[in-house]
Design a protein around this motif. Sequence first.
Motif, PDB file in Angstrom:
ATOM      1  N   LEU A 213      47.101  47.105  45.773  1.00 35.19           N
ATOM      2  CA  LEU A 213      46.178  48.007  45.089  1.00 35.19           C
ATOM      3  C   LEU A 213      46.410  48.005  43.581  1.00 35.19           C
ATOM      4  O   LEU A 213      47.544  48.023  43.110  1.00 35.19           O
ATOM      5  N   ASP A 214      45.321  47.978  42.832  1.00 31.68           N
ATOM      6  CA  ASP A 214      45.376  48.080  41.376  1.00 31.68           C
ATOM      7  C   ASP A 214      45.363  49.568  41.036  1.00 31.68           C
ATOM      8  O   ASP A 214      44.363  50.249  41.246  1.00 31.68           O
ATOM      9  N   LEU A 215      46.451  50.066  40.520  1.00 35.61           N
ATOM     10  CA  LEU A 215      46.595  51.499  40.267  1.00 35.61           C
ATOM     11  C   LEU A 215      46.276  51.893  38.824  1.00 35.61           C
ATOM     12  O   LEU A 215      46.578  53.011  38.415  1.00 35.61           O
ATOM     13  N   LYS A 216      45.636  51.007  38.088  1.00 35.08           N
ATOM     14  CA  LYS A 216      45.284  51.342  36.708  1.00 35.08           C
ATOM     15  C   LYS A 216      44.274  52.486  36.692  1.00 35.08           C
ATOM     16  O   LYS A 216      43.381  52.548  37.519  1.00 35.08           O
ATOM     17  N   ILE A 217      44.476  53.366  35.738  1.00 36.93           N
ATOM     18  CA  ILE A 217      43.548  54.486  35.550  1.00 36.93           C
ATOM     19  C   ILE A 217      43.029  54.437  34.119  1.00 36.93           C
ATOM     20  O   ILE A 217      43.689  53.902  33.229  1.00 36.93           O
ATOM     21  N   PRO A 218      41.846  55.002  33.883  1.00 43.88           N
ATOM     22  CA  PRO A 218      41.334  55.051  32.504  1.00 43.88           C
ATOM     23  C   PRO A 218      42.306  55.831  31.618  1.00 43.88           C
ATOM     24  O   PRO A 218      42.972  56.761  32.071  1.00 43.88           O
ATOM     25  N   GLU A 219      42.369  55.434  30.369  1.00 47.81           N
ATOM     26  CA  GLU A 219      43.246  56.135  29.435  1.00 47.81           C
ATOM     27  C   GLU A 219      42.645  57.485  29.066  1.00 47.81           C
ATOM     28  O   GLU A 219      41.430  57.644  28.989  1.00 47.81           O
ATOM     29  N   ALA A 220      43.531  58.430  28.826  1.00 51.94           N
ATOM     30  CA  ALA A 220      43.101  59.734  28.311  1.00 51.94           C
ATOM     31  C   ALA A 220      42.639  59.544  26.867  1.00 51.94           C
ATOM     32  O   ALA A 220      42.843  58.488  26.266  1.00 51.94           O
ATOM     33  N   LYS A 221      42.042  60.569  26.302  1.00 50.91           N
ATOM     34  CA  LYS A 221      41.625  60.510  24.899  1.00 50.91           C
ATOM     35  C   LYS A 221      42.843  60.277  24.018  1.00 50.91           C
ATOM     36  O   LYS A 221      43.967  60.659  24.366  1.00 50.91           O
ATOM     37  N   CYS A 222      42.618  59.677  22.859  1.00 51.23           N
ATOM     38  CA  CYS A 222      43.708  59.416  21.916  1.00 51.23           C
ATOM     39  C   CYS A 222      44.479  60.696  21.614  1.00 51.23           C
ATOM     40  O   CYS A 222      43.877  61.746  21.375  1.00 51.23           O
ATOM     41  N   GLY A 223      45.796  60.591  21.664  1.00 52.31           N
ATOM     42  CA  GLY A 223      46.659  61.721  21.353  1.00 52.31           C
ATOM     43  C   GLY A 223      46.780  62.744  22.467  1.00 52.31           C
ATOM     44  O   GLY A 223      47.386  63.789  22.274  1.00 52.31           O
ATOM     45  N   GLU A 224      46.195  62.463  23.639  1.00 51.85           N
ATOM     46  CA  GLU A 224      46.238  63.411  24.758  1.00 51.85           C
ATOM     47  C   GLU A 224      46.769  62.714  26.009  1.00 51.85           C
ATOM     48  O   GLU A 224      46.767  61.499  26.107  1.00 51.85           O
ATOM     49  N   ALA A 225      47.200  63.527  26.942  1.00 53.81           N
ATOM     50  CA  ALA A 225      47.565  63.052  28.278  1.00 53.81           C
ATOM     51  C   ALA A 225      46.575  63.663  29.255  1.00 53.81           C
ATOM     52  O   ALA A 225      46.014  64.730  28.992  1.00 53.81           O
ATOM     53  N   TRP A 226      46.348  62.987  30.377  1.00 56.75           N
ATOM     54  CA  TRP A 226      45.486  63.577  31.399  1.00 56.75           C
ATOM     55  C   TRP A 226      46.108  64.868  31.902  1.00 56.75           C
ATOM     56  O   TRP A 226      47.322  64.955  32.085  1.00 56.75           O
ATOM     57  N   ASP A 227      45.290  65.883  32.087  1.00 55.62           N
ATOM     58  CA  ASP A 227      45.685  67.091  32.788  1.00 55.62           C
ATOM     59  C   ASP A 227      44.556  67.398  33.769  1.00 55.62           C
ATOM     60  O   ASP A 227      43.504  66.758  33.732  1.00 55.62           O
ATOM     61  N   HIS A 228      44.780  68.343  34.650  1.00 58.97           N
ATOM     62  CA  HIS A 228      43.784  68.625  35.680  1.00 58.97           C
ATOM     63  C   HIS A 228      42.438  69.057  35.096  1.00 58.97           C
ATOM     64  O   HIS A 228      41.384  68.664  35.596  1.00 58.97           O
ATOM     65  N   GLU A 229      42.483  69.828  34.053  1.00 54.64           N
ATOM     66  CA  GLU A 229      41.248  70.326  33.445  1.00 54.64           C
ATOM     67  C   GLU A 229      40.419  69.197  32.839  1.00 54.64           C
ATOM     68  O   GLU A 229      39.207  69.101  33.071  1.00 54.64           O
ATOM     69  N   SER A 230      41.063  68.327  32.062  1.00 59.53           N
ATOM     70  CA  SER A 230      40.312  67.239  31.426  1.00 59.53           C
ATOM     71  C   SER A 230      39.815  66.231  32.460  1.00 59.53           C
ATOM     72  O   SER A 230      38.699  65.720  32.352  1.00 59.53           O
ATOM     73  N   ALA A 231      40.611  65.957  33.477  1.00 56.19           N
ATOM     74  CA  ALA A 231      40.190  65.019  34.521  1.00 56.19           C
ATOM     75  C   ALA A 231      38.995  65.576  35.298  1.00 56.19           C
ATOM     76  O   ALA A 231      38.021  64.863  35.552  1.00 56.19           O
ATOM     77  N   LYS A 232      39.062  66.863  35.647  1.00 58.34           N
ATOM     78  CA  LYS A 232      37.961  67.486  36.386  1.00 58.34           C
ATOM     79  C   LYS A 232      36.681  67.474  35.556  1.00 58.34           C
ATOM     80  O   LYS A 232      35.596  67.189  36.072  1.00 58.34           O
ATOM     81  N   ALA A 233      36.800  67.753  34.265  1.00 59.24           N
ATOM     82  CA  ALA A 233      35.623  67.759  33.393  1.00 59.24           C
ATOM     83  C   ALA A 233      34.998  66.368  33.324  1.00 59.24           C
ATOM     84  O   ALA A 233      33.773  66.230  33.398  1.00 59.24           O
ATOM     85  N   GLN A 234      35.832  65.341  33.199  1.00 63.28           N
ATOM     86  CA  GLN A 234      35.310  63.974  33.128  1.00 63.28           C
ATOM     87  C   GLN A 234      34.689  63.550  34.453  1.00 63.28           C
ATOM     88  O   GLN A 234      33.680  62.842  34.484  1.00 63.28           O
ATOM     89  N   TYR A 235      35.257  63.999  35.567  1.00 62.35           N
ATOM     90  CA  TYR A 235      34.705  63.688  36.881  1.00 62.35           C
ATOM     91  C   TYR A 235      33.350  64.382  37.076  1.00 62.35           C
ATOM     92  O   TYR A 235      32.382  63.768  37.515  1.00 62.35           O
ATOM     93  N   ARG A 236      33.292  65.647  36.718  1.00 65.03           N
ATOM     94  CA  ARG A 236      32.050  66.424  36.901  1.00 65.03           C
ATOM     95  C   ARG A 236      30.900  65.891  36.058  1.00 65.03           C
ATOM     96  O   ARG A 236      29.743  66.040  36.433  1.00 65.03           O
ATOM     97  N   THR A 237      31.201  65.293  34.905  1.00 65.11           N
ATOM     98  CA  THR A 237      30.142  64.742  34.062  1.00 65.11           C
ATOM     99  C   THR A 237      29.810  63.297  34.437  1.00 65.11           C
ATOM    100  O   THR A 237      28.972  62.674  33.783  1.00 65.11           O
ATOM    101  N   GLY A 238      30.465  62.775  35.462  1.00 67.01           N
ATOM    102  CA  GLY A 238      30.168  61.423  35.931  1.00 67.01           C
ATOM    103  C   GLY A 238      30.879  60.320  35.185  1.00 67.01           C
ATOM    104  O   GLY A 238      30.581  59.142  35.382  1.00 67.01           O
ATOM    105  N   ASN A 239      31.844  60.673  34.353  1.00 67.67           N
ATOM    106  CA  ASN A 239      32.578  59.661  33.599  1.00 67.67           C
ATOM    107  C   ASN A 239      33.726  59.045  34.395  1.00 67.67           C
ATOM    108  O   ASN A 239      34.306  58.053  33.958  1.00 67.67           O
ATOM    109  N   LEU A 240      34.071  59.632  35.535  1.00 67.04           N
ATOM    110  CA  LEU A 240      35.109  59.091  36.414  1.00 67.04           C
ATOM    111  C   LEU A 240      34.547  58.971  37.823  1.00 67.04           C
ATOM    112  O   LEU A 240      33.842  59.868  38.289  1.00 67.04           O
ATOM    113  N   SER A 241      34.897  57.895  38.499  1.00 57.68           N
ATOM    114  CA  SER A 241      34.531  57.748  39.907  1.00 57.68           C
ATOM    115  C   SER A 241      35.471  58.616  40.751  1.00 57.68           C
ATOM    116  O   SER A 241      36.483  59.121  40.250  1.00 57.68           O
ATOM    117  N   LYS A 242      35.148  58.773  42.030  1.00 58.85           N
ATOM    118  CA  LYS A 242      36.034  59.527  42.927  1.00 58.85           C
ATOM    119  C   LYS A 242      37.421  58.895  42.964  1.00 58.85           C
ATOM    120  O   LYS A 242      38.436  59.588  42.943  1.00 58.85           O
TER     121      LYS A 242
END
Length: 105
Positions: free
Chosen positions: A47-76
């Motif tokens: 399995l390729d476990l690469k994930i999209p990078e977070a915004k510059c200067g930030e790390a993924w957190d649950h809030e930012s990931a959920k927001a990106q998923y809800r707007t369709g910027n992330l697949s399931k």
Amino acid sequence: MLACDVEFVGLPSVDKFAVEYALSLCAKSSTQKGHTIDSDQQYLLTLDLKIPEAKCGEAWDHESAKAQYRTGNLSKKEYGYIVANIDLGLAVVNECSPNRVAGGI
């Protein structure tokens, strides 16, 4: 036999990818230590476990990931992998420079 135990509770359609991510990390770690896994679990090693990078200067957190998923910027799958990455304590700050030109320094 794979000796990993993981559980994610949230969105079932996304949680399966979070579990897949965690199990794959475990399988890869176990085989690097000389252990073997059952033939029906071998797919976890490819399995390729690469994930999209977070915004510059930030790390993924649950809030930012959920927001990106809800707007369709992330697949399931991407969202599930990011959730697992966060929950496993692997999320790191994206040390990119917003002014950097592609291919440049």
